[in-house]
Scaffold this motif. Structure first.
Motif, PDB file in Angstrom:
ATOM      1  N   TRP A  21      46.683  30.357  34.743  1.00 21.40           N
ATOM      2  CA  TRP A  21      47.412  29.184  35.239  1.00 21.40           C
ATOM      3  C   TRP A  21      47.150  28.974  36.730  1.00 21.40           C
ATOM      4  O   TRP A  21      46.935  27.869  37.187  1.00 21.40           O
ATOM      5  N   ARG A  22      47.137  30.056  37.486  1.00 21.37           N
ATOM      6  CA  ARG A  22      46.909  29.945  38.923  1.00 21.37           C
ATOM      7  C   ARG A  22      45.466  29.542  39.219  1.00 21.37           C
ATOM      8  O   ARG A  22      45.211  28.807  40.160  1.00 21.37           O
ATOM      9  N   VAL A  23      44.538  30.007  38.418  1.00 25.46           N
ATOM     10  CA  VAL A  23      43.145  29.612  38.629  1.00 25.46           C
ATOM     11  C   VAL A  23      42.983  28.118  38.374  1.00 25.46           C
ATOM     12  O   VAL A  23      42.313  27.415  39.130  1.00 25.46           O
ATOM     13  N   LEU A  24      43.586  27.630  37.327  1.00 25.67           N
ATOM     14  CA  LEU A  24      43.432  26.222  36.969  1.00 25.67           C
ATOM     15  C   LEU A  24      44.249  25.291  37.848  1.00 25.67           C
ATOM     16  O   LEU A  24      43.824  24.175  38.136  1.00 25.67           O
ATOM     17  N   ARG A  25      45.422  25.713  38.271  1.00 20.29           N
ATOM     18  CA  ARG A  25      46.337  24.830  38.989  1.00 20.29           C
ATOM     19  C   ARG A  25      46.622  25.266  40.415  1.00 20.29           C
ATOM     20  O   ARG A  25      47.511  24.708  41.054  1.00 20.29           O
ATOM     21  N   GLY A  26      45.902  26.235  40.931  1.00 20.35           N
ATOM     22  CA  GLY A  26      46.161  26.722  42.286  1.00 20.35           C
ATOM     23  C   GLY A  26      46.034  25.618  43.316  1.00 20.35           C
ATOM     24  O   GLY A  26      45.090  24.843  43.277  1.00 20.35           O
ATOM     25  N   ALA A  35      43.617  34.789  42.315  1.00 18.45           N
ATOM     26  CA  ALA A  35      43.757  34.902  40.864  1.00 18.45           C
ATOM     27  C   ALA A  35      42.485  35.476  40.246  1.00 18.45           C
ATOM     28  O   ALA A  35      42.544  36.273  39.314  1.00 18.45           O
ATOM     29  N   ALA A  36      41.340  35.090  40.779  1.00 21.86           N
ATOM     30  CA  ALA A  36      40.090  35.666  40.290  1.00 21.86           C
ATOM     31  C   ALA A  36      40.023  37.161  40.613  1.00 21.86           C
ATOM     32  O   ALA A  36      39.510  37.955  39.812  1.00 21.86           O
ATOM     33  N   LEU A  38      42.616  39.017  40.691  1.00 26.56           N
ATOM     34  CA  LEU A  38      43.496  39.587  39.671  1.00 26.56           C
ATOM     35  C   LEU A  38      42.714  39.875  38.401  1.00 26.56           C
ATOM     36  O   LEU A  38      42.895  40.916  37.770  1.00 26.56           O
ATOM     37  N   PHE A  39      41.814  38.956  38.027  1.00 23.79           N
ATOM     38  CA  PHE A  39      40.997  39.171  36.838  1.00 23.79           C
ATOM     39  C   PHE A  39      40.131  40.415  36.995  1.00 23.79           C
ATOM     40  O   PHE A  39      39.996  41.210  36.066  1.00 23.79           O
ATOM     41  N   GLY A  40      39.541  40.572  38.156  1.00 17.29           N
ATOM     42  CA  GLY A  40      38.670  41.720  38.380  1.00 17.29           C
ATOM     43  C   GLY A  40      39.416  43.037  38.323  1.00 17.29           C
ATOM     44  O   GLY A  40      38.991  43.980  37.648  1.00 17.29           O
ATOM     45  N   THR A  41      40.534  43.120  39.012  1.00 22.22           N
ATOM     46  CA  THR A  41      41.281  44.379  39.030  1.00 22.22           C
ATOM     47  C   THR A  41      41.918  44.664  37.677  1.00 22.22           C
ATOM     48  O   THR A  41      41.983  45.817  37.255  1.00 22.22           O
ATOM     49  N   THR A  42      42.359  43.620  36.990  1.00 24.17           N
ATOM     50  CA  THR A  42      42.947  43.829  35.671  1.00 24.17           C
ATOM     51  C   THR A  42      41.877  44.251  34.673  1.00 24.17           C
ATOM     52  O   THR A  42      42.130  45.100  33.805  1.00 24.17           O
ATOM     53  N   ALA A  43      40.690  43.684  34.781  1.00 20.58           N
ATOM     54  CA  ALA A  43      39.602  44.101  33.894  1.00 20.58           C
ATOM     55  C   ALA A  43      39.262  45.568  34.123  1.00 20.58           C
ATOM     56  O   ALA A  43      39.026  46.308  33.153  1.00 20.58           O
ATOM     57  N   VAL A  44      39.263  45.997  35.355  1.00 20.31           N
ATOM     58  CA  VAL A  44      39.013  47.408  35.656  1.00 20.31           C
ATOM     59  C   VAL A  44      40.105  48.277  35.036  1.00 20.31           C
ATOM     60  O   VAL A  44      39.817  49.302  34.399  1.00 20.31           O
ATOM     61  N   ALA A  45      41.353  47.867  35.190  1.00 18.75           N
ATOM     62  CA  ALA A  45      42.463  48.644  34.624  1.00 18.75           C
ATOM     63  C   ALA A  45      42.380  48.704  33.101  1.00 18.75           C
ATOM     64  O   ALA A  45      42.573  49.769  32.502  1.00 18.75           O
ATOM     65  N   ILE A  46      42.070  47.574  32.470  1.00 16.57           N
ATOM     66  CA  ILE A  46      41.962  47.563  31.014  1.00 16.57           C
ATOM     67  C   ILE A  46      40.834  48.477  30.551  1.00 16.57           C
ATOM     68  O   ILE A  46      40.992  49.255  29.597  1.00 16.57           O
ATOM     69  N   LEU A  47      39.696  48.396  31.219  1.00 17.47           N
ATOM     70  CA  LEU A  47      38.576  49.249  30.833  1.00 17.47           C
ATOM     71  C   LEU A  47      38.900  50.732  31.006  1.00 17.47           C
ATOM     72  O   LEU A  47      38.521  51.553  30.164  1.00 17.47           O
ATOM     73  N   ALA A  63      33.712  49.875  34.316  1.00 17.93           N
ATOM     74  CA  ALA A  63      34.840  49.568  35.198  1.00 17.93           C
ATOM     75  C   ALA A  63      34.430  49.703  36.656  1.00 17.93           C
ATOM     76  O   ALA A  63      34.844  48.888  37.502  1.00 17.93           O
ATOM     77  N   LEU A  64      33.625  50.680  36.977  1.00 19.94           N
ATOM     78  CA  LEU A  64      33.145  50.850  38.345  1.00 19.94           C
ATOM     79  C   LEU A  64      32.282  49.662  38.776  1.00 19.94           C
ATOM     80  O   LEU A  64      32.419  49.154  39.891  1.00 19.94           O
ATOM     81  N   VAL A  65      31.430  49.195  37.887  1.00 21.74           N
ATOM     82  CA  VAL A  65      30.604  48.027  38.196  1.00 21.74           C
ATOM     83  C   VAL A  65      31.478  46.802  38.425  1.00 21.74           C
ATOM     84  O   VAL A  65      31.253  46.026  39.358  1.00 21.74           O
ATOM     85  N   PHE A  66      32.494  46.611  37.593  1.00 26.00           N
ATOM     86  CA  PHE A  66      33.409  45.474  37.781  1.00 26.00           C
ATOM     87  C   PHE A  66      34.136  45.564  39.117  1.00 26.00           C
ATOM     88  O   PHE A  66      34.338  44.555  39.794  1.00 26.00           O
ATOM     89  N   ALA A  67      34.535  46.767  39.512  1.00 25.09           N
ATOM     90  CA  ALA A  67      35.228  46.927  40.794  1.00 25.09           C
ATOM     91  C   ALA A  67      34.306  46.562  41.953  1.00 25.09           C
ATOM     92  O   ALA A  67      34.724  45.904  42.914  1.00 25.09           O
ATOM     93  N   LEU A  68      33.050  46.981  41.874  1.00 25.05           N
ATOM     94  CA  LEU A  68      32.094  46.632  42.927  1.00 25.05           C
ATOM     95  C   LEU A  68      31.832  45.129  42.968  1.00 25.05           C
ATOM     96  O   LEU A  68      31.767  44.532  44.046  1.00 25.05           O
ATOM     97  N   LEU A  69      31.697  44.505  41.816  1.00 28.34           N
ATOM     98  CA  LEU A  69      31.481  43.059  41.771  1.00 28.34           C
ATOM     99  C   LEU A  69      32.681  42.298  42.323  1.00 28.34           C
ATOM    100  O   LEU A  69      32.515  41.284  43.014  1.00 28.34           O
ATOM    101  N   ALA A  70      33.880  42.765  42.053  1.00 27.54           N
ATOM    102  CA  ALA A  70      35.069  42.099  42.572  1.00 27.54           C
ATOM    103  C   ALA A  70      35.119  42.186  44.092  1.00 27.54           C
ATOM    104  O   ALA A  70      35.466  41.206  44.768  1.00 27.54           O
ATOM    105  N   ALA A  71      34.743  43.317  44.643  1.00 24.57           N
ATOM    106  CA  ALA A  71      34.748  43.464  46.098  1.00 24.57           C
ATOM    107  C   ALA A  71      33.691  42.568  46.740  1.00 24.57           C
ATOM    108  O   ALA A  71      33.958  41.900  47.751  1.00 24.57           O
ATOM    109  N   VAL A  72      32.506  42.524  46.163  1.00 31.13           N
ATOM    110  CA  VAL A  72      31.443  41.673  46.710  1.00 31.13           C
ATOM    111  C   VAL A  72      31.834  40.203  46.616  1.00 31.13           C
ATOM    112  O   VAL A  72      31.579  39.421  47.537  1.00 31.13           O
ATOM    113  N   THR A  73      32.453  39.824  45.518  1.00 36.14           N
ATOM    114  CA  THR A  73      32.896  38.440  45.344  1.00 36.14           C
ATOM    115  C   THR A  73      33.917  38.052  46.402  1.00 36.14           C
ATOM    116  O   THR A  73      33.853  36.953  46.965  1.00 36.14           O
TER     117      THR A  73
END
Length: 92
Positions: A21-26, A35-36, A38-47, A63-73
């Motif tokens: 909702w926040r991504v679409l209506r922010g 919000a994006a 949030l997606f990265g950190t939550t994906a890491v937690a889920i993995l 999960a480590l790759v996702f964490a690195l991509l979230a930081a670079v983003t």
């Protein structure tokens, strides 16, 4: 114990749906970027939770790759959204 892990993963997935909702209506680009993140950190937690529940160590690597991509983003967004206007920092 695995059922608890999968329930936690499901809860985090529901969190992602709420974050959409926040991504679409922010109101601002910064809100959308957070919000994006949030997606990265939550994906890491889920993995990590699913890796623990299933005993699959490859998911920890993903999960480590996702964490690195979230930081670079996040760094790329900040560099692009708020350019340095100080003339003393010219790279020319």
């Amino acid at each position: 114990m695995q059922a608890i892990y999968f329930l936690l993963a499901l809860f985090l997935l529901l969190n992602l749906i709420a974050g959409m909702w926040r991504v679409l209506r922010g109101p601002t680009a910064a809100d959308r970027m957070l919000a994006a993140q949030l997606f990265g950190t939550t994906a890491v937690a889920i993995l990590l939770i699913v890796a623990q529940a299933t005993g699959d160590p490859a998911l920890r690597d993903v999960a480590l790759v996702f964490a690195l991509l979230a930081a670079v983003t996040a760094v790329a967004f900040v560099r692009r959204a708020w350019p340095d206007e100080d003339p003393r920092h010219d790279t020319d």
